[in-house]
Each structure stands twice: as structure tokens, then as C-alpha cells.
Design a protein around this motif. Structure first.
Motif, short mmCIF file in Angstrom:
data_model
loop_
_atom_site.label_atom_id
_atom_site.label_comp_id
_atom_site.label_asym_id
_atom_site.label_seq_id
_atom_site.Cartn_x
_atom_site.Cartn_y
_atom_site.Cartn_z
N THR A 4 -30.06 -4.82 11.14
CA THR A 4 -30.97 -5.87 11.60
C THR A 4 -30.60 -7.23 11.01
O THR A 4 -30.65 -8.24 11.71
CB THR A 4 -32.42 -5.52 11.20
N ARG A 5 -30.20 -7.25 9.75
CA ARG A 5 -29.88 -8.53 9.10
C ARG A 5 -28.63 -9.16 9.71
O ARG A 5 -28.60 -10.37 9.92
CB ARG A 5 -29.74 -8.32 7.60
N THR A 6 -27.60 -8.36 9.99
CA THR A 6 -26.40 -8.93 10.60
C THR A 6 -26.72 -9.42 12.02
O THR A 6 -26.23 -10.46 12.44
CB THR A 6 -25.23 -7.94 10.62
N ALA A 7 -27.57 -8.69 12.74
CA ALA A 7 -27.96 -9.10 14.09
C ALA A 7 -28.72 -10.43 14.05
O ALA A 7 -28.53 -11.28 14.93
CB ALA A 7 -28.82 -8.02 14.74
N GLU A 8 -29.56 -10.63 13.05
CA GLU A 8 -30.29 -11.90 12.92
C GLU A 8 -29.33 -13.07 12.69
O GLU A 8 -29.50 -14.15 13.25
CB GLU A 8 -31.30 -11.82 11.79
N ILE A 9 -28.33 -12.85 11.85
CA ILE A 9 -27.35 -13.91 11.59
C ILE A 9 -26.57 -14.21 12.85
O ILE A 9 -26.33 -15.38 13.18
CB ILE A 9 -26.41 -13.53 10.43
N GLU A 10 -26.16 -13.18 13.60
CA GLU A 10 -25.44 -13.40 14.85
C GLU A 10 -26.30 -14.15 15.86
O GLU A 10 -25.77 -14.96 16.63
CB GLU A 10 -24.97 -12.07 15.43
N ARG A 11 -27.59 -13.92 15.85
CA ARG A 11 -28.48 -14.65 16.75
C ARG A 11 -28.55 -16.13 16.33
O ARG A 11 -28.55 -17.01 17.16
CB ARG A 11 -29.87 -14.02 16.75
N ASP A 12 -28.55 -16.38 15.02
CA ASP A 12 -28.61 -17.75 14.51
C ASP A 12 -27.27 -18.48 14.65
O ASP A 12 -27.24 -19.70 14.76
CB ASP A 12 -29.03 -17.75 13.04
N ARG A 23 -21.45 -0.84 1.19
CA ARG A 23 -22.42 -0.89 0.09
C ARG A 23 -23.14 -2.23 0.01
O ARG A 23 -23.91 -2.47 -0.90
CB ARG A 23 -21.73 -0.59 -1.23
N GLY A 24 -22.88 -3.12 0.96
CA GLY A 24 -23.55 -4.41 0.99
C GLY A 24 -23.06 -5.40 -0.04
O GLY A 24 -23.72 -6.39 -0.32
N GLU A 25 -21.88 -5.14 -0.61
CA GLU A 25 -21.35 -6.02 -1.65
C GLU A 25 -20.74 -7.29 -1.08
O GLU A 25 -20.71 -8.31 -1.76
CB GLU A 25 -20.28 -5.28 -2.46
N TYR A 26 -20.23 -7.22 0.15
CA TYR A 26 -19.57 -8.36 0.76
C TYR A 26 -20.12 -8.58 2.17
O TYR A 26 -20.45 -7.62 2.86
CB TYR A 26 -18.06 -8.15 0.85
N TRP A 27 -20.19 -9.83 2.55
CA TRP A 27 -20.61 -10.23 3.88
C TRP A 27 -19.48 -11.00 4.50
O TRP A 27 -18.76 -11.73 3.82
CB TRP A 27 -21.85 -11.11 3.80
N GLY A 28 -19.31 -10.86 5.81
CA GLY A 28 -18.24 -11.59 6.47
C GLY A 28 -18.59 -11.90 7.91
O GLY A 28 -19.53 -11.33 8.47
N ALA A 29 -17.83 -12.82 8.47
CA ALA A 29 -18.01 -13.18 9.87
C ALA A 29 -16.65 -13.55 10.46
O ALA A 29 -15.80 -14.12 9.78
CB ALA A 29 -18.97 -14.36 10.01
N ALA A 44 -18.26 -13.85 2.15
CA ALA A 44 -19.23 -14.31 1.15
C ALA A 44 -19.72 -13.12 0.32
O ALA A 44 -19.55 -11.97 0.71
CB ALA A 44 -20.40 -14.99 1.84
N ASP A 45 -20.37 -13.44 -0.79
CA ASP A 45 -20.90 -12.41 -1.68
C ASP A 45 -22.34 -12.02 -1.39
O ASP A 45 -22.84 -11.04 -1.94
CB ASP A 45 -20.81 -12.87 -3.14
N SER A 46 -23.01 -12.78 -0.53
CA SER A 46 -24.40 -12.47 -0.21
C SER A 46 -24.75 -13.01 1.17
O SER A 46 -24.02 -13.84 1.73
CB SER A 46 -25.35 -13.11 -1.24
N GLU A 47 -25.87 -12.56 1.69
CA GLU A 47 -26.33 -13.05 2.99
C GLU A 47 -26.59 -14.55 2.92
O GLU A 47 -26.22 -15.30 3.82
CB GLU A 47 -27.61 -12.32 3.39
N ARG A 48 -27.21 -15.00 1.85
CA ARG A 48 -27.50 -16.43 1.70
C ARG A 48 -26.22 -17.25 1.70
O ARG A 48 -26.12 -18.26 2.40
CB ARG A 48 -28.27 -16.68 0.40
N GLU A 49 -25.21 -16.81 0.94
CA GLU A 49 -23.94 -17.53 0.89
C GLU A 49 -23.25 -17.53 2.26
O GLU A 49 -22.64 -18.53 2.64
CB GLU A 49 -23.01 -16.93 -0.16
N LEU A 50 -23.33 -16.43 2.99
CA LEU A 50 -22.72 -16.38 4.32
C LEU A 50 -23.41 -17.37 5.26
O LEU A 50 -22.75 -18.12 5.96
CB LEU A 50 -22.79 -14.97 4.90
N GLU A 52 -24.99 -20.09 4.48
CA GLU A 52 -24.61 -21.45 4.06
C GLU A 52 -23.20 -21.78 4.53
O GLU A 52 -22.95 -22.89 5.02
CB GLU A 52 -24.72 -21.59 2.55
N ALA A 53 -22.29 -20.83 4.39
CA ALA A 53 -20.90 -21.07 4.80
C ALA A 53 -20.80 -21.24 6.32
O ALA A 53 -20.07 -22.11 6.80
CB ALA A 53 -20.01 -19.92 4.33
N LEU A 54 -21.52 -20.44 7.08
CA LEU A 54 -21.47 -20.56 8.53
C LEU A 54 -22.09 -21.88 8.98
O LEU A 54 -21.60 -22.53 9.92
CB LEU A 54 -22.18 -19.39 9.20
#
Length: 65
Positions: A4-12, A23-29, A44-50, A52-54
Motif C-alpha cells: 500500500t505504501r509503495t502504491a501511494e508513492i506511485e500515485r503521488d 525487509r524494508g531497509e531500502y526504498w527505490g524508484a 533511499a533509506d526510508s520512505e520519507r527520504e524517497l 523528498e528525493a522524488l
């Protein structure tokens, strides 16, 4: 891994396909348009950092929220 969290980011950020490590240690796009001359990946290392980077990435006129 998709959830659900990755889907929300893709929607945004519709120009990007988002993933997280098992294990949720890394996020990427990865940019959806492989022909784009803009940066193709963001890691990125977290959802927040991803998020911000996007948000800081150039969009080349692609829609965003």
C-alpha cells in the motif's frame, strides 16, 4: 516488493515505479519512461527520504500532485 505504501508513492509521483527491499531497509524508484534523459533511478533509506528525493527530481512536464 509492492504494498500500500509503495502504491501511494506511485500515485503521488506517477512518473516513477516504486519498490522496497524485502525487509524494508531500502526504498527505490525507477522512472517509467526508459527513453528519458533524466535520472533513471532513486535509492533511499526510508520512505520519507524517497519522497523528498522524488520531489526534488526534474519532471520534464510529467504530472505530479
Amino acid at each position: 516488493m509492492k504494498d500500500t505504501r509503495t502504491a501511494e508513492i506511485e500515485r503521488d509521483f506517477p512518473a516513477w515505479m516504486v519498490w522496497t527491499s524485502q525487509r524494508g531497509e531500502y526504498w527505490g524508484a525507477v522512472r517509467r519512461d526508459p527513453r528519458s534523459s533524466l535520472p533513471a533511478t532513486v535509492i533511499a533509506d526510508s520512505e520519507r527520504e524517497l519522497r523528498e528525493a522524488l520531489a526534488a527530481q526534474p519532471s520534464a512536464g510529467e504530472p505530479s500532485r
